[in-house]
Write an enzyme that holds these catalytic residues in place. Structure first.
Site, PDB file in Angstrom:
ATOM      1  N   ASP A 105      -5.455   0.358   0.058  1.00  0.00           N
ATOM      2  CA  ASP A 105      -6.123   1.543  -1.625  1.00  0.00           C
ATOM      3  C   ASP A 105      -7.146   2.270  -0.387  1.00  0.00           C
ATOM      4  OD1 ASP A 105      -6.351   2.073  -3.805  1.00  0.00           O
ATOM      5  OD2 ASP A 105      -4.808   0.848  -4.573  1.00  0.00           O
ATOM      6  N   LYS A 133      -2.084   2.636   1.774  1.00  0.00           N
ATOM      7  CA  LYS A 133      -1.682   4.460   1.055  1.00  0.00           C
ATOM      8  C   LYS A 133      -2.703   5.094   1.501  1.00  0.00           C
ATOM      9  CE  LYS A 133      -1.003   2.925  -3.723  1.00  0.00           C
ATOM     10  NZ  LYS A 133      -1.809   2.614  -5.279  1.00  0.00           N
ATOM     11  N   ASP A 161       0.023  -6.977  -7.948  1.00  0.00           N
ATOM     12  CA  ASP A 161       0.023  -7.068  -9.736  1.00  0.00           C
ATOM     13  C   ASP A 161      -0.396  -5.986 -10.462  1.00  0.00           C
ATOM     14  OD1 ASP A 161      -2.825  -7.413  -9.271  1.00  0.00           O
ATOM     15  OD2 ASP A 161      -3.068  -7.783 -10.874  1.00  0.00           O
ATOM     16  N   ARG A 167       4.162  -9.738 -10.559  1.00  0.00           N
ATOM     17  CA  ARG A 167       4.092 -10.246  -8.379  1.00  0.00           C
ATOM     18  C   ARG A 167       4.687 -11.088  -8.382  1.00  0.00           C
ATOM     19  NH1 ARG A 167      -1.721 -10.395  -7.432  1.00  0.00           N
ATOM     20  NH2 ARG A 167      -3.387 -11.133  -8.573  1.00  0.00           N
TER      21      ARG A 167
END
Ligand code: PRP
Length: 181
Positions: A105, A133, A161, A167
């Site tokens: 991320d 990402k 999650d 998950r």
């Protein structure tokens, strides 16, 4: 239908697509590491499902270990501080190491993990991520294998999650904004 589906605005990657891509990456790793016994280090908790499927698609001997790292504390944005909650048990000095992570991320977790493991003097260190990402990177993100590049949506499932839930979805979906806003 899975009842958690109601919390998703869309399924981004279905089981079939994920499994097919994981098998491709596994075959590539098996070929590239065929004369070695690599150590796969799964990053918990998010990486558990990817690691389980990936290691079964790698057809050479390997060792497994786990690190638990957390920076999100269950929410949607990084706290900015990475904490090691469980360290590896294996001595990786002189070993060929492959880190298995669910998502890049901001890039903060991976950058921390890379530096931390490089300090243990492995023979080589490669990083395998299922999801990247690019639109969310806050620093240079270095990795060697990637499953899918995705947009800047909040995704859950297949290990990922929100507040420790979702998950166990066998696919990856986009969480409805109303769930986390
Ligand atoms: C998530 C995910 C990655 C990291 C990616 O972990 O599993 O490790 O965040 O984000 P970053 O690139 O912004 O650092 P999290 O801290 O939520 O812990 P978890 O794996 O236990 O869910």
């Amino acid at each position: 239908m899975n009842s958690m589906n109601l919390d998703l605005s869309a399924v981004l990657l279905d089981e079939h697509r994920i499994q097919a891509r994981v098998r491709e990456i596994g075959a590539q790793i098996a070929m590239e590491y065929k004369d070695t016994v690599p150590v796969l280090i799964g990053i918990m908790k998010g990486g558990f499902m990817f690691l389980a499927d990936l290691c079964r698609s790698i057809t050479i001997p390997l060792e497994l270990d786990f690190m638990a790292v957390s920076s999100y504390n269950g929410g949607t944005s990084s706290s900015g501080a990475v904490k090691i909650r469980k360290d590896i048990d294996t001595n990786i000095e002189g070993r060929h190491v492959i880190v298995v992570e669910d998502i890049v991320d901001s890039g903060l977790s991976l950058s921390y993990i890379r530096e931390y493991l490089l300090n243990h003097s492995p023979a080589s260190l490669k990083i395998c991520v299922l999801l990247d990402k690019p639109g969310a990177h806050k620093m240079e993100a270095l990795f060697d294998y990637v499953g899918f590049q995705i947009e800047n949506d909040f995704v859950v499932g297949y290990g990922l999650d929100y507040k420790n839930l979702y998950r166990n979805l066998p696919y990856i979906g986009i969480l409805k904004e109303e769930i986390y806003s």
